[in-house]
Motif scaffolding. Structure first.
Motif, short mmCIF file in Angstrom:
data_model
loop_
_atom_site.label_atom_id
_atom_site.label_comp_id
_atom_site.label_asym_id
_atom_site.label_seq_id
_atom_site.Cartn_x
_atom_site.Cartn_y
_atom_site.Cartn_z
N LEU A 4 0.82 -1.21 0.00
CA LEU A 4 0.00 0.00 0.00
C LEU A 4 0.86 1.26 0.00
N LEU A 5 1.95 1.24 0.76
CA LEU A 5 2.86 2.39 0.79
C LEU A 5 3.52 2.58 -0.57
N LEU A 6 3.92 1.49 -1.21
CA LEU A 6 4.51 1.58 -2.55
C LEU A 6 3.49 2.11 -3.56
N THR A 7 2.25 1.68 -3.43
CA THR A 7 1.19 2.19 -4.30
C THR A 7 1.01 3.68 -4.10
N LEU A 8 0.97 4.11 -2.84
CA LEU A 8 0.80 5.52 -2.52
C LEU A 8 1.91 6.37 -3.12
N ALA A 52 -14.68 8.63 -4.91
CA ALA A 52 -15.02 7.99 -6.19
C ALA A 52 -14.31 6.65 -6.34
N SER A 53 -13.07 6.57 -5.89
CA SER A 53 -12.33 5.30 -5.97
C SER A 53 -13.00 4.23 -5.12
N ALA A 54 -13.44 4.62 -3.94
CA ALA A 54 -14.11 3.66 -3.06
C ALA A 54 -15.44 3.20 -3.65
N VAL A 55 -16.25 4.17 -4.07
CA VAL A 55 -17.58 3.83 -4.58
C VAL A 55 -17.51 3.06 -5.90
N THR A 56 -16.62 3.49 -6.79
CA THR A 56 -16.52 2.79 -8.08
C THR A 56 -15.95 1.38 -7.92
N SER A 57 -15.11 1.18 -6.92
CA SER A 57 -14.60 -0.17 -6.67
C SER A 57 -15.74 -1.10 -6.26
N LEU A 58 -16.58 -0.62 -5.36
CA LEU A 58 -17.73 -1.42 -4.95
C LEU A 58 -18.73 -1.60 -6.09
N LEU A 59 -18.95 -0.53 -6.84
CA LEU A 59 -19.89 -0.59 -7.96
C LEU A 59 -19.41 -1.57 -9.03
N TYR A 60 -18.11 -1.58 -9.28
CA TYR A 60 -17.58 -2.49 -10.30
C TYR A 60 -17.80 -3.95 -9.89
N GLN A 61 -17.67 -4.24 -8.62
CA GLN A 61 -17.92 -5.60 -8.15
C GLN A 61 -19.37 -6.00 -8.43
N VAL A 133 -8.79 2.62 -2.86
CA VAL A 133 -8.91 3.84 -2.07
C VAL A 133 -7.54 4.49 -1.88
N VAL A 134 -6.53 3.70 -1.59
CA VAL A 134 -5.17 4.23 -1.41
C VAL A 134 -4.66 4.82 -2.73
N ALA A 135 -4.91 4.13 -3.83
CA ALA A 135 -4.48 4.64 -5.14
C ALA A 135 -5.22 5.94 -5.47
N GLY A 136 -6.49 6.01 -5.18
CA GLY A 136 -7.25 7.24 -5.42
C GLY A 136 -6.75 8.39 -4.57
N PHE A 137 -6.53 8.10 -3.28
CA PHE A 137 -6.02 9.14 -2.38
C PHE A 137 -4.63 9.60 -2.82
N GLY A 138 -3.76 8.66 -3.13
CA GLY A 138 -2.40 9.01 -3.57
C GLY A 138 -2.39 9.81 -4.85
N THR A 139 -3.22 9.43 -5.79
CA THR A 139 -3.30 10.16 -7.05
C THR A 139 -3.75 11.59 -6.81
N SER A 140 -4.76 11.76 -5.98
CA SER A 140 -5.27 13.10 -5.72
C SER A 140 -4.26 13.94 -4.92
N VAL A 141 -3.51 13.30 -4.04
CA VAL A 141 -2.44 14.02 -3.33
C VAL A 141 -1.36 14.45 -4.33
#
Length: 190
Positions: A4-8, A52-61, A133-141
């Protein structure tokens, strides 16, 4: 935790959405005149992309479960538009100054290709919910870091003696290009 840290780090610095993928350039160039406005846009983008990352992840499932994955883009755009409307209503009610300074760029988050790009990248990379969620947060940061740096540079060079042919957009594009080159230096991190 290490993954997760590497992804961030990867999505925020190495593969910066603005400076290496060239997504989200409209608000990056349009809202980066003042640091305060850039920070406000960054905060709005952090909220929208992370949620959006959280919601779209759940929606995609759900889309996969019902075998309608082909609806992902339309569904993701609807989720993003709803989140941007939520942010717009919140800022209009509680931060009128920031709402007015962001102007037309706030609704443009809806069509900001960075937001949709993150959601689609999360799905294409088969990220689970937490990683999305981590990827979305990291991208926005990463977006926020780059827009605040550009705003700081633009404030510093505003009163400089710049040749007439480079004033305005040309110097901003040159600055953004130099920032992109500088961010290449982060590629050695991972």
């Amino acid at each position: 935790m290490k993954a997760l840290l590497l992804t961030l780090i990867s999505v925020s610095l190495v593969n910066n959405v603005v400076l290496s993928q060239f997504l989200g350039l409209c608000p990056f160039l349009g809202v980066s005149k003042k640091i305060e406005t850039a920070a406000g846009m960054g905060g709005a983008v952090i909220f929208v992309i992370t949620i959006a990352s959280a919601v779209t992840s759940l929606l995609y499932q759900l889309l996969v479960k019902f075998h309608v994955e082909y609806l992902e883009t339309i569904a993701f755009i609807l989720i993003i538009a709803a989140l941007v409307q939520l942010v717009e209503l919140f800022l209009k009610k509680y931060s009128q100054g920031l709402y007015q300074s962001l102007g037309v760029y706030l609704p443009l988050i809806t069509t900001n290709c960075a937001v949709l790009g993150v959601a689609l990248t999360n799905v294409q990379n088969h990220y689970n919910f937490i990683t999305s969620v981590v990827a979305g947060f990291g991208t926005s940061v990463g977006f926020t870091i780059s827009i605040i740096i550009l705003a700081g540079i633009r404030e510093r060079i505003e009163d400089n003696d710049i040749p007439h042919s480079f004033k305005g957009s040309p110097i901003v594009l040159i600055t953004a290009g130099l920032m992109a080159i500088a961010f290449i230096g982060f590629s050695g991190l991972i």
